[in-house]
Design a protein around this motif. Structure first.
Motif, mmCIF file in Angstrom:
data_model
loop_
_atom_site.group_PDB
_atom_site.id
_atom_site.type_symbol
_atom_site.label_atom_id
_atom_site.label_comp_id
_atom_site.label_asym_id
_atom_site.label_seq_id
_atom_site.Cartn_x
_atom_site.Cartn_y
_atom_site.Cartn_z
ATOM 1 N N SER A 42 0.822 -1.207 0.000
ATOM 2 C CA SER A 42 0.000 0.000 0.000
ATOM 3 C C SER A 42 0.861 1.265 0.000
ATOM 4 O O SER A 42 0.375 2.340 -0.356
ATOM 5 C CB SER A 42 -0.953 0.002 1.190
ATOM 6 O OG SER A 42 -0.238 0.127 2.401
ATOM 7 N N ALA A 43 2.120 1.134 0.386
ATOM 8 C CA ALA A 43 3.033 2.276 0.362
ATOM 9 C C ALA A 43 3.620 2.503 -1.026
ATOM 10 O O ALA A 43 4.360 3.465 -1.231
ATOM 11 C CB ALA A 43 4.160 2.059 1.370
ATOM 12 N N VAL A 64 6.234 5.323 -2.476
ATOM 13 C CA VAL A 64 7.584 4.845 -2.756
ATOM 14 C C VAL A 64 7.860 4.803 -4.259
ATOM 15 O O VAL A 64 9.000 4.975 -4.686
ATOM 16 C CB VAL A 64 7.793 3.448 -2.122
ATOM 17 C CG1 VAL A 64 9.158 2.897 -2.443
ATOM 18 C CG2 VAL A 64 7.598 3.529 -0.616
ATOM 19 N N GLY A 65 6.833 4.630 -5.058
ATOM 20 C CA GLY A 65 7.002 4.506 -6.504
ATOM 21 C C GLY A 65 7.571 5.734 -7.192
ATOM 22 O O GLY A 65 8.110 5.624 -8.289
ATOM 23 N N VAL A 66 7.481 6.882 -6.567
ATOM 24 C CA VAL A 66 8.022 8.104 -7.175
ATOM 25 C C VAL A 66 9.457 8.384 -6.707
ATOM 26 O O VAL A 66 10.076 9.325 -7.175
ATOM 27 C CB VAL A 66 7.116 9.328 -6.885
ATOM 28 C CG1 VAL A 66 5.748 9.128 -7.513
ATOM 29 C CG2 VAL A 66 6.999 9.579 -5.399
ATOM 30 N N TRP A 67 9.958 7.596 -5.790
ATOM 31 C CA TRP A 67 11.323 7.763 -5.320
ATOM 32 C C TRP A 67 12.302 7.259 -6.378
ATOM 33 O O TRP A 67 11.953 6.449 -7.240
ATOM 34 C CB TRP A 67 11.549 6.971 -4.040
ATOM 35 C CG TRP A 67 10.755 7.412 -2.847
ATOM 36 C CD1 TRP A 67 9.903 8.465 -2.766
ATOM 37 C CD2 TRP A 67 10.723 6.776 -1.574
ATOM 38 N NE1 TRP A 67 9.348 8.533 -1.504
ATOM 39 C CE2 TRP A 67 9.836 7.495 -0.754
ATOM 40 C CE3 TRP A 67 11.339 5.663 -1.031
ATOM 41 C CZ2 TRP A 67 9.570 7.156 0.558
ATOM 42 C CZ3 TRP A 67 11.085 5.311 0.273
ATOM 43 C CH2 TRP A 67 10.214 6.062 1.062
ATOM 44 N N VAL A 80 14.810 -3.080 3.355
ATOM 45 C CA VAL A 80 14.592 -2.913 4.796
ATOM 46 C C VAL A 80 13.221 -3.458 5.193
ATOM 47 O O VAL A 80 13.087 -4.149 6.209
ATOM 48 C CB VAL A 80 14.739 -1.426 5.195
ATOM 49 C CG1 VAL A 80 14.275 -1.186 6.622
ATOM 50 C CG2 VAL A 80 16.177 -0.980 5.019
ATOM 51 N N ALA A 81 12.202 -3.193 4.390
ATOM 52 C CA ALA A 81 10.861 -3.694 4.699
ATOM 53 C C ALA A 81 10.820 -5.217 4.648
ATOM 54 O O ALA A 81 10.110 -5.857 5.431
ATOM 55 C CB ALA A 81 9.841 -3.115 3.724
ATOM 56 N N ALA A 101 16.545 4.449 -3.764
ATOM 57 C CA ALA A 101 15.782 4.636 -2.532
ATOM 58 C C ALA A 101 14.704 3.563 -2.406
ATOM 59 O O ALA A 101 14.445 3.057 -1.309
ATOM 60 C CB ALA A 101 15.165 6.029 -2.494
ATOM 61 N N GLN A 102 14.084 3.219 -3.529
ATOM 62 C CA GLN A 102 13.100 2.134 -3.521
ATOM 63 C C GLN A 102 13.758 0.816 -3.126
ATOM 64 O O GLN A 102 13.189 0.045 -2.333
ATOM 65 C CB GLN A 102 12.451 1.982 -4.895
ATOM 66 C CG GLN A 102 11.552 3.127 -5.282
ATOM 67 C CD GLN A 102 10.916 2.887 -6.631
ATOM 68 O OE1 GLN A 102 10.501 1.783 -6.954
ATOM 69 N NE2 GLN A 102 10.831 3.948 -7.439
#
Length: 75
Positions: free
Chosen positions: A32-33, A37-40, A51-52, A44-45
């Motif tokens: 859902s994030a 996150v998709g625009v990073w 990490v997730a 960074a993604q």
């Protein structure tokens, strides 16, 4: 002489089901994030999803759950 078979415990199937539910819930939360996150940038993604992917082990009390499944008590 072999010991008599022990009675099957309900904790193992219940614990496995709970682990599956926790994995699905964590996956839905992280997915859902993806709008944010998709625009990073790609790096960074990559860091976020790495990490997730590892963090759910620390966030969810899997060690205690597995111990409960095996022995019947948390620790």
């Amino acid at each position: 002489m072999m010991p008599p078979p022990s009675e099957p415990s309900w904790r193992k199937p219940a614990g496995m089901l709970l682990i599956l539910v926790l994995i699905v819930a964590w996956t839905v939360l992280i997915a859902s994030a993806s709008r944010i996150v998709g625009v990073w940038p790609w790096y960074a993604q990559a860091v976020f999803y790495t990490v997730a992917g590892v963090a759910w082990i620390w966030i969810l009390p899997l060690k205690r759950l597995l111990h409960w499944m095996e022995l019947g008590r948390g620790s």
